[in-house]
Write a protein that holds these residues in place. Structure first.
Motif, short mmCIF file in Angstrom:
data_model
loop_
_atom_site.label_atom_id
_atom_site.label_comp_id
_atom_site.label_asym_id
_atom_site.label_seq_id
_atom_site.Cartn_x
_atom_site.Cartn_y
_atom_site.Cartn_z
N TRP A 20 0.80 -1.22 0.00
CA TRP A 20 0.00 0.00 0.00
C TRP A 20 0.83 1.28 0.00
CZ3 TRP A 20 -4.71 -1.42 -1.25
CH2 TRP A 20 -5.17 -2.68 -0.85
N HIS A 21 1.99 1.23 -0.69
CA HIS A 21 2.77 2.46 -0.84
C HIS A 21 3.54 2.41 -2.16
CE1 HIS A 21 5.85 -0.19 1.03
NE2 HIS A 21 6.72 0.54 0.36
N ALA A 22 4.12 3.53 -2.54
CA ALA A 22 4.82 3.66 -3.81
C ALA A 22 6.03 2.73 -3.86
CB ALA A 22 5.27 5.10 -4.03
N LEU A 44 -1.94 5.09 5.28
CA LEU A 44 -2.83 5.96 4.52
C LEU A 44 -3.55 6.95 5.44
CD1 LEU A 44 -4.35 3.68 1.75
CD2 LEU A 44 -2.24 5.00 1.77
N ALA A 45 -3.90 6.49 6.65
CA ALA A 45 -4.53 7.41 7.60
C ALA A 45 -3.58 8.55 7.96
CB ALA A 45 -4.94 6.66 8.85
N SER A 46 -2.30 8.23 8.11
CA SER A 46 -1.32 9.27 8.44
C SER A 46 -1.14 10.25 7.28
CB SER A 46 0.02 8.64 8.82
OG SER A 46 0.70 8.12 7.68
N GLN A 47 -1.33 9.79 6.05
CA GLN A 47 -1.21 10.66 4.90
C GLN A 47 -2.42 11.58 4.74
OE1 GLN A 47 -0.58 7.91 1.67
NE2 GLN A 47 1.54 7.48 2.24
N PHE A 93 9.43 -3.71 1.38
CA PHE A 93 10.02 -2.42 1.00
C PHE A 93 11.11 -2.67 -0.02
CE2 PHE A 93 8.45 -2.20 5.33
CZ PHE A 93 7.63 -1.09 5.29
N ASP A 94 11.38 -1.68 -0.86
CA ASP A 94 12.40 -1.83 -1.89
C ASP A 94 13.80 -1.85 -1.29
OD1 ASP A 94 10.56 -1.91 -4.02
OD2 ASP A 94 10.47 0.27 -4.10
N ASP A 95 14.01 -1.05 -0.25
CA ASP A 95 15.32 -0.95 0.38
C ASP A 95 15.14 -0.17 1.69
OD1 ASP A 95 15.02 1.75 -0.46
OD2 ASP A 95 16.17 1.36 -2.28
N PHE A 129 11.87 1.92 3.37
CA PHE A 129 11.35 1.67 4.72
C PHE A 129 11.25 2.98 5.51
CE2 PHE A 129 12.00 0.98 9.23
CZ PHE A 129 11.11 -0.04 9.53
N VAL A 130 12.32 3.74 5.48
CA VAL A 130 12.36 5.00 6.24
C VAL A 130 11.29 5.97 5.74
CG1 VAL A 130 13.75 7.04 6.76
CG2 VAL A 130 14.79 4.76 6.88
N ALA A 131 11.11 6.03 4.43
CA ALA A 131 10.15 6.97 3.86
C ALA A 131 8.71 6.63 4.22
CB ALA A 131 10.29 7.00 2.34
N HIS A 132 8.46 5.36 4.56
CA HIS A 132 7.09 4.92 4.85
C HIS A 132 6.98 4.27 6.23
CE1 HIS A 132 7.40 4.97 0.38
NE2 HIS A 132 6.26 5.62 0.52
#
Length: 262
Positions: free
Chosen positions: A107-109, A153-156, A184-186, A190-193
């Motif tokens: 559920w993220h980019a 998504l709620a935080s966004q 996560f891709d890397d 992870f940090v970004a989301h």
């Protein structure tokens, strides 16, 4: 027992290139109206994304608060009703419950170009609001990957748009090195989301955390509960199973209904 009847109507294109069918079944006591269809999204190129919606029969659709359900890894739009049976509680709670395909993208980019979270926000939610006419705050409910996604998504969207979150058996990790392969891709992804870094926003939204004591995500959920002390927390018997999620659906939707109507 009353006569069972079904009827379908074709839904026209609605911005997000949607199509669907409406079905209503009754057997004695009235049950929810069921709709289903597909949408297309630039956030998931080349995919016909399936969605399902259950709305209480009687009254006006715009009076029923909207709950968006996010499934776990390996799931799809059907799991909210076919496995967790959330539609069993739609009529009693007065909630409209919607679900959608999310693949295994958490559920993220993602680096692949897929962003199922943005698909929910930019395509699914506007479509559901057009279908139902509901304009108030929504709720998110999800398990495992979808529990994490519901918090993200709620935080966004923030407290102006989201009035309640149920994160069940949420896939939560305190460090990128602990996360499941493919989540996560890397490390940067992870940090970004990282929802642990979003508790300032989530503290302004009612959050309910449910997790079975035999669930492998207990450590992450306990850590998140400490980071978000405003959350209503339940650790009880059970594991990371459809049975656990199904057994908690009624209480969770009743909590959402009370919370959104306060």
């Amino acid at each position: 027992m009353g006569t069972v009847s079904r009827r379908g109507v074709l839904l026209g294109a609605m911005g997000a290139a949607t199509s669907g069918a409406l079905a209503l079944a009754s057997c004695g006591a009235p049950g929810p109206t069921r709709r289903s269809g597909t949408l297309t999204s630039r956030h998931w190129p080349g995919r016909d994304v399936h969605w399902q919606l259950a709305v209480p029969s009687g009254g006006h659709d715009d009076q029923h608060p909207l709950v968006v359900v996010l499934h776990g890894k390996g799931g799809d739009a059907s799991h909210a009703f076919r496995i967790v049976h959330l539609d069993d509680h739609v009529q009693a709670t007065g909630l409209a419950v919607a679900s959608v395909d999310g693949g295994d993208y958490y559920w993220h980019a993602r680096r692949s170009g897929v962003d199922t979270g943005a698909m929910v926000v930019d395509d699914l939610l506007p479509m559901l609001r057009r279908l139902t006419g509901y304009t108030g705050k929504i709720a998110f409910l999800g398990w495992s990957m979808g529990g994490y996604g519901s918090l993200l998504l709620a935080s966004q969207l923030g407290p102006d748009q989201v009035g309640a979150v149920v994160a069940e058996s949420a896939a939560l990790w305190t460090d990128a090195g602990l996360s499941a392969s493919g989540a996560f891709d890397d490390r940067e992804d992870f940090v970004a989301h990282d929802v642990f870094e979003r508790t300032d926003v989530l503290s302004r939204i009612p959050v309910r955390l449910d997790c079975g004591r035999s669930d492998p995500f207990v450590p992450g959920n306990r850590a998140f509960a400490k980071a978000l002390p405003s959350a209503q927390l339940t650790f009880d018997e059970g594991g990371h199973t459809g049975t656990y999620w199904r057994d908690h659906g009624k209480a969770q939707l009743e909590w959402v209904a009370r919370t959104l109507r306060q």
